[in-house]
Design a protein around this motif. Structure first.
Motif, PDB file in Angstrom:
ATOM      1  N   ASP A   1       0.835  -1.209   0.000  1.00  0.00           N
ATOM      2  CA  ASP A   1       0.000   0.000   0.000  1.00  0.00           C
ATOM      3  C   ASP A   1       0.870   1.259   0.000  1.00  0.00           C
ATOM      4  O   ASP A   1       2.036   1.234   0.369  1.00  0.00           O
ATOM      5  N   SER A   2       0.269   2.365  -0.408  1.00  0.00           N
ATOM      6  CA  SER A   2       1.035   3.604  -0.556  1.00  0.00           C
ATOM      7  C   SER A   2       1.517   4.171   0.775  1.00  0.00           C
ATOM      8  O   SER A   2       2.599   4.748   0.846  1.00  0.00           O
ATOM      9  N   ALA A   3       0.739   3.999   1.851  1.00  0.00           N
ATOM     10  CA  ALA A   3       1.167   4.519   3.160  1.00  0.00           C
ATOM     11  C   ALA A   3       2.422   3.802   3.643  1.00  0.00           C
ATOM     12  O   ALA A   3       3.356   4.428   4.161  1.00  0.00           O
ATOM     13  N   SER A   4       2.469   2.483   3.473  1.00  0.00           N
ATOM     14  CA  SER A   4       3.656   1.721   3.876  1.00  0.00           C
ATOM     15  C   SER A   4       4.862   2.131   3.051  1.00  0.00           C
ATOM     16  O   SER A   4       5.958   2.322   3.576  1.00  0.00           O
ATOM     17  N   PHE A   5       4.656   2.276   1.726  1.00  0.00           N
ATOM     18  CA  PHE A   5       5.791   2.670   0.899  1.00  0.00           C
ATOM     19  C   PHE A   5       6.254   4.078   1.227  1.00  0.00           C
ATOM     20  O   PHE A   5       7.453   4.355   1.226  1.00  0.00           O
ATOM     21  N   GLN A   6       5.350   4.974   1.530  1.00  0.00           N
ATOM     22  CA  GLN A   6       5.732   6.348   1.892  1.00  0.00           C
ATOM     23  C   GLN A   6       6.616   6.333   3.139  1.00  0.00           C
ATOM     24  O   GLN A   6       7.601   7.067   3.217  1.00  0.00           O
ATOM     25  N   GLU A   7       6.275   5.487   4.102  1.00  0.00           N
ATOM     26  CA  GLU A   7       7.099   5.358   5.307  1.00  0.00           C
ATOM     27  C   GLU A   7       8.484   4.830   4.959  1.00  0.00           C
ATOM     28  O   GLU A   7       9.498   5.332   5.456  1.00  0.00           O
ATOM     29  N   LEU A   8       8.549   3.851   4.069  1.00  0.00           N
ATOM     30  CA  LEU A   8       9.845   3.308   3.641  1.00  0.00           C
ATOM     31  C   LEU A   8      10.640   4.336   2.841  1.00  0.00           C
ATOM     32  O   LEU A   8      11.853   4.466   3.019  1.00  0.00           O
ATOM     33  N   LEU A   9       9.967   5.081   1.985  1.00  0.00           N
ATOM     34  CA  LEU A   9      10.627   6.117   1.199  1.00  0.00           C
ATOM     35  C   LEU A   9      11.218   7.196   2.102  1.00  0.00           C
ATOM     36  O   LEU A   9      12.374   7.598   1.937  1.00  0.00           O
ATOM     37  N   ASN A  10      10.465   7.642   3.077  1.00  0.00           N
ATOM     38  CA  ASN A  10      10.954   8.659   4.015  1.00  0.00           C
ATOM     39  C   ASN A  10      12.157   8.147   4.800  1.00  0.00           C
ATOM     40  O   ASN A  10      13.138   8.874   4.981  1.00  0.00           O
ATOM     41  N   ALA A  11      12.100   6.906   5.277  1.00  0.00           N
ATOM     42  CA  ALA A  11      13.223   6.329   6.029  1.00  0.00           C
ATOM     43  C   ALA A  11      14.454   6.209   5.138  1.00  0.00           C
ATOM     44  O   ALA A  11      15.582   6.500   5.569  1.00  0.00           O
ATOM     45  N   THR A  12      14.258   5.801   3.887  1.00  0.00           N
ATOM     46  CA  THR A  12      15.376   5.682   2.939  1.00  0.00           C
ATOM     47  C   THR A  12      16.040   7.027   2.710  1.00  0.00           C
ATOM     48  O   THR A  12      17.273   7.145   2.746  1.00  0.00           O
ATOM     49  N   LEU A  13      15.242   8.067   2.513  1.00  0.00           N
ATOM     50  CA  LEU A  13      15.800   9.401   2.272  1.00  0.00           C
ATOM     51  C   LEU A  13      16.537   9.926   3.501  1.00  0.00           C
ATOM     52  O   LEU A  13      17.595  10.548   3.384  1.00  0.00           O
ATOM     53  N   GLU A  14      15.987   9.667   4.688  1.00  0.00           N
ATOM     54  CA  GLU A  14      16.677  10.086   5.920  1.00  0.00           C
ATOM     55  C   GLU A  14      18.037   9.394   6.010  1.00  0.00           C
ATOM     56  O   GLU A  14      19.036  10.044   6.371  1.00  0.00           O
ATOM     57  N   MET A  15      18.090   8.111   5.712  1.00  0.00           N
ATOM     58  CA  MET A  15      19.346   7.381   5.779  1.00  0.00           C
ATOM     59  C   MET A  15      20.321   7.900   4.723  1.00  0.00           C
ATOM     60  O   MET A  15      21.516   8.071   4.991  1.00  0.00           O
ATOM     61  N   PHE A  16      19.841   8.178   3.517  1.00  0.00           N
ATOM     62  CA  PHE A  16      20.680   8.691   2.442  1.00  0.00           C
ATOM     63  C   PHE A  16      21.291  10.030   2.831  1.00  0.00           C
ATOM     64  O   PHE A  16      22.512  10.231   2.714  1.00  0.00           O
ATOM     65  N   VAL A  17      20.483  10.934   3.338  1.00  0.00           N
ATOM     66  CA  VAL A  17      20.958  12.264   3.745  1.00  0.00           C
ATOM     67  C   VAL A  17      21.971  12.127   4.888  1.00  0.00           C
ATOM     68  O   VAL A  17      22.966  12.849   4.932  1.00  0.00           O
ATOM     69  N   GLU A  18      21.730  11.203   5.784  1.00  0.00           N
ATOM     70  CA  GLU A  18      22.649  10.975   6.903  1.00  0.00           C
ATOM     71  C   GLU A  18      24.036  10.557   6.428  1.00  0.00           C
ATOM     72  O   GLU A  18      25.042  10.871   7.045  1.00  0.00           O
ATOM     73  N   MET A  19      24.093   9.867   5.291  1.00  0.00           N
ATOM     74  CA  MET A  19      25.379   9.395   4.776  1.00  0.00           C
ATOM     75  C   MET A  19      26.097  10.432   3.902  1.00  0.00           C
ATOM     76  O   MET A  19      27.272  10.258   3.594  1.00  0.00           O
ATOM     77  N   LEU A  20      25.404  11.477   3.473  1.00  0.00           N
ATOM     78  CA  LEU A  20      26.058  12.473   2.598  1.00  0.00           C
ATOM     79  C   LEU A  20      27.116  13.261   3.343  1.00  0.00           C
ATOM     80  O   LEU A  20      27.075  13.463   4.503  1.00  0.00           O
TER      81      LEU A  20
END
Length: 125
Positions: free
Chosen positions: A106-125
């Motif tokens: 579902d879109s709500a679950s993917f949105q949560e995963l997308l947000n977590a992925t972006l937070e992790m990506f930004v943390e590594m920059l």
């Protein structure tokens, strides 16, 4: 200060245990999202920028796995669009390995995963 080359997290979007791994390379970001304990479908999302108009065009290719699941391509496209908003390297692609349970699509679950992925990506920059 040196940044880690990868970050891993365990999440439970929609109550479904999900492992999330983000690895940062010079030419790509590798993202693995698994609710099934396996790699699943592998997709490559790329972005080209027109030198004259600076307009972005995106392409998603299924490298391995389910070619009959357009939802996974949509997820890869959303992921590269979001990564490109914050990525300082214009030529970095996104390699997405994803395996989702039917009830985790579902879109709500993917949105949560997308947000977590972006937070992790930004943390590594």
């Amino acid at each position: 200060m040196s940044h880690p080359p990868h970050l891993a997290r365990s999440l439970s979007p929609g109550g479904i245990p999900t492992s999330l791994l983000v690895q940062l390379f010079s030419d790509r970001v590798s993202v693995t999202i698994s609710q099934l304990g396996k790699v699943g479908t592998t997709l490559l999302a790329t972005c080209d920028v027109s030198p004259t108009t600076e307009r972005r065009s995106y392409d998603v290719t299924v490298l391995l796995g389910r070619r009959d699941d357009p939802l996974l391509s949509i997820y890869a496209r959303q992921l590269i669009e979001k990564v490109k908003e914050v990525d300082p390297k214009p030529r970095r692609d996104v390699l997405l390995c994803i395996s989702l349970k039917e009830e985790g699509r579902d879109s709500a679950s993917f949105q949560e995963l997308l947000n977590a992925t972006l937070e992790m990506f930004v943390e590594m920059l």
